[in-house]
Design a protein around this motif. Structure first.
Motif, short mmCIF file in Angstrom:
data_model
loop_
_atom_site.label_atom_id
_atom_site.label_comp_id
_atom_site.label_asym_id
_atom_site.label_seq_id
_atom_site.Cartn_x
_atom_site.Cartn_y
_atom_site.Cartn_z
N LEU A 5 -60.01 -32.02 20.76
CA LEU A 5 -61.19 -32.80 20.37
C LEU A 5 -62.48 -31.99 20.54
CD1 LEU A 5 -62.24 -35.55 19.36
CD2 LEU A 5 -62.33 -36.31 21.74
N ILE A 6 -62.46 -31.03 21.44
CA ILE A 6 -63.66 -30.23 21.70
C ILE A 6 -64.11 -29.46 20.45
CG2 ILE A 6 -62.61 -28.06 22.51
CD1 ILE A 6 -65.19 -29.87 24.53
N GLU A 7 -63.16 -29.24 19.52
CA GLU A 7 -63.51 -28.56 18.26
C GLU A 7 -64.25 -29.51 17.32
OE1 GLU A 7 -59.80 -27.11 16.59
OE2 GLU A 7 -59.19 -26.47 18.61
N ILE A 8 -64.16 -30.82 17.58
CA ILE A 8 -64.73 -31.81 16.65
C ILE A 8 -66.05 -32.38 17.16
CG2 ILE A 8 -64.29 -34.03 15.52
CD1 ILE A 8 -61.26 -33.45 15.79
N ILE A 9 -66.19 -32.51 18.50
CA ILE A 9 -67.39 -33.18 19.01
C ILE A 9 -68.47 -32.19 19.44
CG2 ILE A 9 -66.25 -35.31 19.76
CD1 ILE A 9 -65.97 -34.19 22.55
N VAL A 10 -69.71 -32.68 19.43
CA VAL A 10 -70.86 -31.89 19.93
C VAL A 10 -71.73 -32.82 20.78
CG1 VAL A 10 -70.99 -30.24 18.01
CG2 VAL A 10 -72.16 -32.44 17.81
N CYS A 11 -72.75 -32.26 21.38
CA CYS A 11 -73.68 -33.07 22.18
C CYS A 11 -74.44 -34.01 21.24
CB CYS A 11 -74.66 -32.15 22.91
SG CYS A 11 -75.96 -33.04 23.78
N PRO A 12 -74.44 -35.31 21.53
CA PRO A 12 -75.15 -36.24 20.63
C PRO A 12 -76.67 -36.08 20.69
CG PRO A 12 -74.22 -37.42 22.52
CD PRO A 12 -73.73 -36.00 22.62
N GLU A 13 -77.17 -35.45 21.76
CA GLU A 13 -78.62 -35.30 21.89
C GLU A 13 -79.15 -34.10 21.10
OE1 GLU A 13 -80.50 -37.55 23.15
OE2 GLU A 13 -78.69 -38.67 23.68
N LEU A 157 -74.05 -40.54 17.31
CA LEU A 157 -72.66 -40.08 17.42
C LEU A 157 -72.56 -38.58 17.70
CD1 LEU A 157 -70.98 -42.20 14.58
CD2 LEU A 157 -70.69 -42.44 17.05
N PRO A 158 -71.52 -38.17 18.42
CA PRO A 158 -71.41 -36.76 18.84
C PRO A 158 -70.67 -35.87 17.83
CG PRO A 158 -69.69 -38.06 19.88
CD PRO A 158 -70.46 -39.01 19.01
N PHE A 159 -71.15 -35.88 16.58
CA PHE A 159 -70.49 -35.06 15.57
C PHE A 159 -71.52 -34.26 14.76
CE2 PHE A 159 -68.07 -39.15 15.80
CZ PHE A 159 -66.97 -38.66 16.49
N ARG A 160 -71.03 -33.13 14.21
CA ARG A 160 -71.88 -32.35 13.30
C ARG A 160 -71.88 -33.01 11.93
NH1 ARG A 160 -68.53 -28.60 15.46
NH2 ARG A 160 -69.48 -27.31 17.08
N LYS A 161 -72.86 -32.63 11.12
CA LYS A 161 -72.88 -33.10 9.73
C LYS A 161 -71.62 -32.64 9.01
CE LYS A 161 -77.79 -33.38 8.91
NZ LYS A 161 -78.97 -32.74 8.40
N GLU A 162 -71.16 -33.43 8.08
CA GLU A 162 -70.03 -33.08 7.19
C GLU A 162 -68.78 -32.65 7.95
OE1 GLU A 162 -71.32 -30.69 3.89
OE2 GLU A 162 -73.08 -31.95 3.57
N THR A 179 -77.88 -53.25 9.72
CA THR A 179 -76.69 -52.77 8.99
C THR A 179 -77.00 -51.55 8.14
OG1 THR A 179 -76.14 -55.12 8.79
CG2 THR A 179 -74.77 -53.58 7.57
N ARG A 180 -78.10 -51.61 7.42
CA ARG A 180 -78.40 -50.50 6.52
C ARG A 180 -78.68 -49.21 7.29
NH1 ARG A 180 -81.89 -49.02 1.31
NH2 ARG A 180 -80.82 -47.04 1.18
N GLN A 181 -79.41 -49.36 8.40
CA GLN A 181 -79.71 -48.17 9.22
C GLN A 181 -78.41 -47.56 9.76
OE1 GLN A 181 -82.14 -48.18 12.83
NE2 GLN A 181 -83.83 -48.82 11.49
N ALA A 182 -77.51 -48.43 10.18
CA ALA A 182 -76.21 -47.97 10.70
C ALA A 182 -75.46 -47.21 9.60
CB ALA A 182 -75.38 -49.14 11.21
N PHE A 183 -75.49 -47.77 8.38
CA PHE A 183 -74.85 -47.13 7.22
C PHE A 183 -75.45 -45.72 7.02
CE2 PHE A 183 -74.63 -46.15 2.71
CZ PHE A 183 -73.34 -46.52 2.35
N SER A 184 -76.78 -45.65 7.02
CA SER A 184 -77.45 -44.37 6.77
C SER A 184 -77.15 -43.35 7.87
CB SER A 184 -78.97 -44.54 6.71
OG SER A 184 -79.27 -45.58 5.86
N LYS A 185 -76.98 -43.82 9.09
CA LYS A 185 -76.73 -42.92 10.23
C LYS A 185 -75.40 -42.19 10.10
CE LYS A 185 -79.87 -42.69 13.37
NZ LYS A 185 -80.33 -41.40 13.89
N VAL A 186 -74.39 -42.89 9.55
CA VAL A 186 -73.06 -42.28 9.53
C VAL A 186 -72.78 -41.45 8.28
CG1 VAL A 186 -72.02 -43.93 11.11
CG2 VAL A 186 -71.96 -44.42 8.67
N LEU A 190 -69.97 -37.37 6.74
CA LEU A 190 -68.90 -37.25 5.74
C LEU A 190 -69.10 -35.99 4.90
CD1 LEU A 190 -66.50 -38.74 4.32
CD2 LEU A 190 -68.21 -39.83 2.84
N LYS A 191 -67.97 -35.31 4.64
CA LYS A 191 -68.03 -34.11 3.78
C LYS A 191 -68.32 -34.52 2.34
CE LYS A 191 -64.59 -31.37 6.25
NZ LYS A 191 -63.18 -31.01 6.29
N LYS A 192 -68.90 -33.61 1.58
CA LYS A 192 -69.09 -33.88 0.15
C LYS A 192 -67.71 -34.00 -0.50
CE LYS A 192 -73.70 -32.23 -0.49
NZ LYS A 192 -74.07 -31.32 0.59
#
Ligand SMILES: C[S@@+](CC[C@H](N)C(=O)[O-])C[C@H]1O[C@@H](n2cnc3c(N)ncnc32)[C@H](O)[C@@H]1O
Length: 317
Positions: A5-13, A157-162, A179-186, A190-192
């Motif tokens: 999992l360490i390959e997938i997550i990053v610091c959320p801050e 969330l503790p993930f990189r873009k894409e 709801t909309r803000q939550a949608f925009s945050k995630v 997602l990868k293109k």
């Protein structure tokens, strides 16, 4: 937590890389440890197999209660059913071959009923949730080699873009403050070319009275609501009486599943969450369009579900 999992997550801050200090390892699973950011120095515990990027369940305490009480009710694997698999197929339009070998994000994993299916289909699934539902999800499916469970907030969330090939969020975003803000945050996660499927509540007259009841029920103690929700179990038979049943259901809407525990669970799920927004199909379509999605698809189960639910999926361009 698996070391992978360490390959997938990053610091959320600060999105810095994390290092993992293991205190207790059980087989492949880190039971206790500490994740430290190599950039900003912030640290996050791994407790009871789960990386915790939040220390509290904030406004989702009702879900912490719900998913730990009803942890097994909707799990196909435990009940030897295919209810959750069928639901994922019609709510997101995916087949096993669409997710096999893919990295998939389950946003608001609950007790893990859909992550269970994705992992059975051969996807590697990361399930996040703000509530202590994560403990139920871990108990149900957490030690599978292709499942990761994380306690974290959609808004940080503790993930990189894409990072993810595909994502879904079933019955979750409308339970946040926006709801909309939550949608925009995630969306950036997602990868293109990847697909995002959501299920949200639809705006309609069916919840007119429950919205009034909710002004009271959301203020009552959770334990009391647990017992009060049990009224849904026998009301099911009243709802079958011509005219009277329809009137009772309109004035006091309760879950109407044929399985009694589902009725109990879903009535609790309806009347307790702090936030419960409803939306229109065109509104959600615009969110997808404005966020750069194309090829939007709409799903309904052919039984008027479109009146109460919005199921939509789009491809990110
Ligand atoms: C109705 S449950 C749905 C769970 C699961 N998707 C399912 O269908 O069984 C909604 C879930 O959204 C989670 N949730 C609400 N707000 C959240 C947030 N800001 N971040 C992460 N999870 C959140 C709740 O804790 C809860 O487990």
């Amino acid at each position: 937590m698996k070391k992978r999992l360490i390959e997938i997550i990053v610091c959320p801050e600060c999105r810095g890389e994390l290092s993992l200090n293991v205190t207790l390892l059980e087989g492949e699973e880190v039971k206790d440890g500490l994740l430290a950011c190599k950039g900003c120095g912030k640290s996050y515990p791994v407790r009871d197999y789960i990386p915790r990027f939040v220390s509290m369940d904030k406004y989702v305490d009702t879900f912490s209660f719900e998913w730990n009480k009803f942890y097994d009710v909707q799990m196909d694997i435990i009940n030897n059913t295919d209810e959750s698999e069928k639901t994922l197929r019609w709510k997101a339009g995916w087949r096993p071959e669409d997710l096999k070998g893919k990295l998939v994000l389950d946003i608001g994993v609950g007790s893990g009923r859909f992550a269970d299916i994705v992992s059975m289909w051969g996807g590697e699934v990361v399930g996040i949730d703000l509530s202590f539902a994560v403990d139920a999800a871990y108990k149900n499916i957490g030690n599978r080699h292709n499942v990761h469970i994380i306690q974290a907030d959609i808004f940080n969330l503790p993930f990189r873009k894409e990072t993810f090939d595909n994502m879904y969020s079933i019955g979750v975003l409308h339970h946040t403050h926006d709801t909309r803000q939550a949608f925009s945050k995630v969306v950036p996660l997602l990868k293109k070319g990847g697909e995002f499927a959501v299920f949200l509540y639809a705006l309609g007259h069916y919840h007119y009275f429950s919205d009034i009841w909710r002004k009271i029920t959301t203020r009552l103690p959770i334990k009391l609501m647990y017992y009060l929700s049990a009224v849904a179990v026998p009301l099911y038979y009243i709802h079958k009486i011509p005219f009277l049943g329809k009137a009772a259901q309109f004035l006091l809407p309760t879950a109407n599943w044929s399985k009694w525990k589902w009725r109990w669970l879903d009535t609790f799920d309806w009347y307790t969450p702090k936030y419960q927004w409803k939306h229109t199909w065109s509104e959600v379509y615009r969110w997808f369009k404005d966020a750069g999605f194309r090829d939007m698809e709409l799903y309904d189960d052919g039984k008027d579900s479109a009146l109460t639910q919005i199921c939509m999926k789009g491809k990110k361009i």
